[in-house]
Design an enzyme around this catalytic site. Structure first.
Site, PDB file in Angstrom:
ATOM      1  N   THR A 176     -35.215 -24.198 -59.090  1.00  0.00           N
ATOM      2  CA  THR A 176     -36.018 -24.318 -60.323  1.00  0.00           C
ATOM      3  C   THR A 176     -35.505 -23.273 -61.301  1.00  0.00           C
ATOM      4  OG1 THR A 176     -37.956 -24.968 -59.054  1.00  0.00           O
ATOM      5  CG2 THR A 176     -38.344 -24.207 -61.304  1.00  0.00           C
ATOM      6  N   LYS A 207     -39.837 -30.687 -64.139  1.00  0.00           N
ATOM      7  CA  LYS A 207     -40.410 -29.724 -63.181  1.00  0.00           C
ATOM      8  C   LYS A 207     -41.307 -28.706 -63.899  1.00  0.00           C
ATOM      9  CE  LYS A 207     -40.670 -26.967 -59.555  1.00  0.00           C
ATOM     10  NZ  LYS A 207     -41.411 -27.279 -58.360  1.00  0.00           N
ATOM     11  N   LYS A 218     -43.358 -17.552 -62.164  1.00  0.00           N
ATOM     12  CA  LYS A 218     -41.985 -17.864 -62.609  1.00  0.00           C
ATOM     13  C   LYS A 218     -41.972 -19.189 -63.379  1.00  0.00           C
ATOM     14  CE  LYS A 218     -37.677 -19.653 -60.791  1.00  0.00           C
ATOM     15  NZ  LYS A 218     -36.941 -20.143 -59.647  1.00  0.00           N
TER      16      LYS A 218
HETATM   17  P1  NAD Z   1     -35.643 -17.946 -51.359  1.00  0.00           P
HETATM   18  O1  NAD Z   1     -35.592 -16.654 -52.068  1.00  0.00           O
HETATM   19  O2  NAD Z   1     -36.297 -18.035 -50.020  1.00  0.00           O
HETATM   20  O3  NAD Z   1     -34.142 -18.530 -51.189  1.00  0.00           O
HETATM   21  C1  NAD Z   1     -33.103 -18.322 -52.120  1.00  0.00           C
HETATM   22  C2  NAD Z   1     -31.879 -17.898 -51.324  1.00  0.00           C
HETATM   23  O4  NAD Z   1     -30.753 -17.773 -52.194  1.00  0.00           O
HETATM   24  C3  NAD Z   1     -32.056 -16.532 -50.644  1.00  0.00           C
HETATM   25  O5  NAD Z   1     -31.940 -16.685 -49.257  1.00  0.00           O
HETATM   26  C4  NAD Z   1     -30.928 -15.677 -51.233  1.00  0.00           C
HETATM   27  O6  NAD Z   1     -30.353 -14.785 -50.297  1.00  0.00           O
HETATM   28  C5  NAD Z   1     -29.943 -16.760 -51.655  1.00  0.00           C
HETATM   29  N1  NAD Z   1     -28.983 -16.291 -52.646  1.00  0.00           N
HETATM   30  C6  NAD Z   1     -29.226 -15.608 -53.806  1.00  0.00           C
HETATM   31  N2  NAD Z   1     -28.057 -15.393 -54.456  1.00  0.00           N
HETATM   32  C7  NAD Z   1     -27.079 -15.948 -53.699  1.00  0.00           C
HETATM   33  C8  NAD Z   1     -25.661 -16.045 -53.818  1.00  0.00           C
HETATM   34  N3  NAD Z   1     -25.018 -15.502 -54.859  1.00  0.00           N
HETATM   35  N4  NAD Z   1     -24.969 -16.686 -52.854  1.00  0.00           N
HETATM   36  C9  NAD Z   1     -25.623 -17.229 -51.786  1.00  0.00           C
HETATM   37  N5  NAD Z   1     -26.966 -17.159 -51.603  1.00  0.00           N
HETATM   38  C10 NAD Z   1     -27.677 -16.520 -52.542  1.00  0.00           C
HETATM   39  O7  NAD Z   1     -36.299 -18.989 -52.373  1.00  0.00           O
HETATM   40  P2  NAD Z   1     -36.901 -20.434 -52.033  1.00  0.00           P
HETATM   41  O8  NAD Z   1     -38.353 -20.319 -51.813  1.00  0.00           O
HETATM   42  O9  NAD Z   1     -36.021 -21.095 -51.032  1.00  0.00           O
HETATM   43  O10 NAD Z   1     -36.720 -21.126 -53.455  1.00  0.00           O
HETATM   44  C11 NAD Z   1     -35.448 -21.552 -53.917  1.00  0.00           C
HETATM   45  C12 NAD Z   1     -35.647 -22.256 -55.254  1.00  0.00           C
HETATM   46  O11 NAD Z   1     -36.534 -23.361 -55.077  1.00  0.00           O
HETATM   47  C13 NAD Z   1     -36.267 -21.374 -56.331  1.00  0.00           C
HETATM   48  O12 NAD Z   1     -35.640 -21.678 -57.560  1.00  0.00           O
HETATM   49  C14 NAD Z   1     -37.735 -21.770 -56.334  1.00  0.00           C
HETATM   50  O13 NAD Z   1     -38.367 -21.574 -57.582  1.00  0.00           O
HETATM   51  C15 NAD Z   1     -37.637 -23.247 -55.984  1.00  0.00           C
HETATM   52  N6  NAD Z   1     -38.834 -23.815 -55.327  1.00  0.00           N
HETATM   53  C16 NAD Z   1     -39.465 -23.144 -54.319  1.00  0.00           C
HETATM   54  C17 NAD Z   1     -40.577 -23.704 -53.734  1.00  0.00           C
HETATM   55  C18 NAD Z   1     -41.318 -22.982 -52.614  1.00  0.00           C
HETATM   56  O14 NAD Z   1     -42.441 -23.389 -52.282  1.00  0.00           O
HETATM   57  N7  NAD Z   1     -40.718 -21.950 -52.004  1.00  0.00           N
HETATM   58  C19 NAD Z   1     -41.054 -24.952 -54.148  1.00  0.00           C
HETATM   59  C20 NAD Z   1     -40.362 -25.650 -55.140  1.00  0.00           C
HETATM   60  C21 NAD Z   1     -39.236 -25.053 -55.732  1.00  0.00           C
END
Ligand code: NAD
Length: 298
Positions: free
Chosen positions: A93, A168, A243
Site C-alpha cells: 500500500t 485502496k 498510514k
Molecule cells: P511488514 O513490515 O511485516 O513487511 C514488510 C517487509 O518488507 C519487512 O519484512 C521488511 O524487512 C521488508 N523490506 C523492507 N525493505 C526491504 C528491502 N529493501 N528489501 C527486501 N525487503 C525489505 O509489513 P506487512 O504487514 O507485511 O505489510 C506490507 C504492505 O502491505 C504494507 O504496505 C502495508 O500497508 C500493506 N498491507 C498490510 C496489511 C496488514 O494487515 N498487515 C493489510 C493490507 C495491506
C-alpha cells in the site's frame, strides 16, 4: 507455472509467497530480515541473498514492502536485472505518486507492470482470500490475474497505473471513518444504558449497517471473531490505519479534493497511535473515544 521472485516476506508477504508455492509456482524470496527468509524457506520458498539476485531468473516479480520509498528504491535496484519479458507487480500500500513512479521505471525497461494493493489483512493473506485492486494496462492485468488468483479470491481491475492504490486509499478512508462512527455509537449507547447486543441487533439490520459493525464489531460479544474479543490484538494495527488515512490526505491535497471526515479520522488515529497504541487493532479506537468522555469528567 511461473518462476516468481517475491521481495518483502513480512506479515503479508510471507504467507502470500507460501500460497504461491502451494499453487505450484517456483518462488524465490528475499527480505532484509534473515529470520523471515528462514521462515519462508520452511514454507518451500527458495531464498536469494539480494533482491537483484532473486529476480534474475523470474518471469514474475512481486514486491510487498512497507511504503512508497521502499518500492521505488527496490524497483530502481532490481529493474535492470529483470528479464525483458517479465511482469512486475507491487502489492504494497503506497501513495499514488510512488506507484506511478514504479510503473514508469518498468515502462522505461519495456516491462509490464501493475500496482495491486490488497485488502483482507494477515488472515486473508494466510487463507488466500485477499481482494486485489489493480492498476495498469489491460495486457499487464491479464498476465497478473492468474498469479493473483493463487493469493486471493477477488481481483478487480480499477484502471490505469496507480488506480489500484487510489481504490485502496479511498476504501480505507471509508473504513477508518466508519470504525470511528461505530465506536462513537457504542460509547453513546453505553452512556444511555443500551446493551451492546441490543445496539448490534438493531443497527446490523438497519440503516447503520456497515462492515465495521457487522464483521469487525469494536465491542466484545456480538461478532466473536472480531479483535475486540482478543484485547484488540491486530488484526489491522492502528499504525497501518494511520498510514492509509495519511495517504488519503496526501492524495486529497494533491488533487484538490476536500475530505473533512477523512482528515478528522486521520487526526484521531494520529493521537491514538502517538499515545502508544500503534500496535493496537484499529477497532481499539473505541477506547480513545470513551476516554474523551472520561477526560471531560463525563
Ligand atoms: P511488514 O513490515 O511485516 O513487511 C514488510 C517487509 O518488507 C519487512 O519484512 C521488511 O524487512 C521488508 N523490506 C523492507 N525493505 C526491504 C528491502 N529493501 N528489501 C527486501 N525487503 C525489505 O509489513 P506487512 O504487514 O507485511 O505489510 C506490507 C504492505 O502491505 C504494507 O504496505 C502495508 O500497508 C500493506 N498491507 C498490510 C496489511 C496488514 O494487515 N498487515 C493489510 C493490507 C495491506
Amino acid at each position: 507455472m511461473s518462476t516468481i521472485a517475491f521481495i518483502g516476506l513480512g506479515n503479508m508477504g510471507g504467507p502470500m509467497a507460501a500460497n504461491l508455492v502451494k499453487a505450484g509456482h517456483d518462488v524465490i524470496g528475499f527480505d532484509l530480515v534473515p529470520a523471515l527468509t528462514d521462515a519462508a524457506k520452511a514454507n518451500g520458498v527458495g531464498v536469494a541473498d539480494s533482491a537483484s539476485s532473486a529476480v534474475k531468473d523470474a518471469n514474475v516479480v512481486i514486491t510487498m514492502l512497507p511504503a512508497g520509498k521502499h518500492v521505488v528504491s527496490v524497483w530502481t535496484d532490481i529493474v535492470p536485472s529483470v528479464a525483458k519479458s517479465a511482469l512486475m507487480i507491487d502489492c504494497s500500500t503506497v501513495d499514488v505518486e510512488s506507484a506511478r513512479q514504479a510503473h514508469a521505471l518498468a515502462r522505461k525497461a519495456s516491462l509490464l507492470s501493475i500496482d495491486a494493493p490488497v485488502s483482507g489483512g494477515v488472515g486473508g493473506a494466510t487463507g488466500a482470500t485477499l481482494t486485489f485492486m489493480a492498476g495498469g494496462e489491460d495486457k499487464a492485468f491479464a498476465a497478473a490475474k492468474p498469479i493473483l488468483e493463487a493469493m486471493g479470491k477477488k481481483i478487480v481491475h480499477c484502471g490505469d497505473a496507480g488506480a489500484g492504490q487510489a481504490a485502496k486509499i479511498c476504501n480505507n478512508m471509508i473504513l477508518g471513518i466508519s470504525m470511528i462512527a461505530v465506536g462513537e455509537a457504542f460509547a453513546l449507547a453505553e452512556k444511555l444504558g443500551l446493551s451492546h447486543q441490543a445496539l448490534f441487533d438493531v443497527a446490523s439490520t438497519s440503516s447503520g449497517q456497515c462492515w465495521s459493525l457487522t464483521s469487525y464489531c469494536p465491542v466484545p460479544g456480538p461478532v466473536p471473531s472480531s479483535p475486540a474479543n482478543n484485547d484488540y490484538k491486530p488484526g489491522f494495527a492502528s499504525a497501518l490505519m494511520l498510514k492509509d488515512l495519511t495517504l488519503a490526505q496526501e492524495a486529497a491535497t494533491s488533487v484538490g479534493a476536500v475530505t473533512p471526515l477523512g482528515q478528522h479520522a486521520r487526526d484521531i488515529y494520529k493521537t491514538f497511535a502517538a499515545a502508544g497504541n500503534g500496535g493496537v487493532d484499529f477497532s481499539g479506537i473505541i477506547r480513545h473515544i470513551r476516554a474523551l468522555a472520561d477526560n471531560r469528567g463525563g
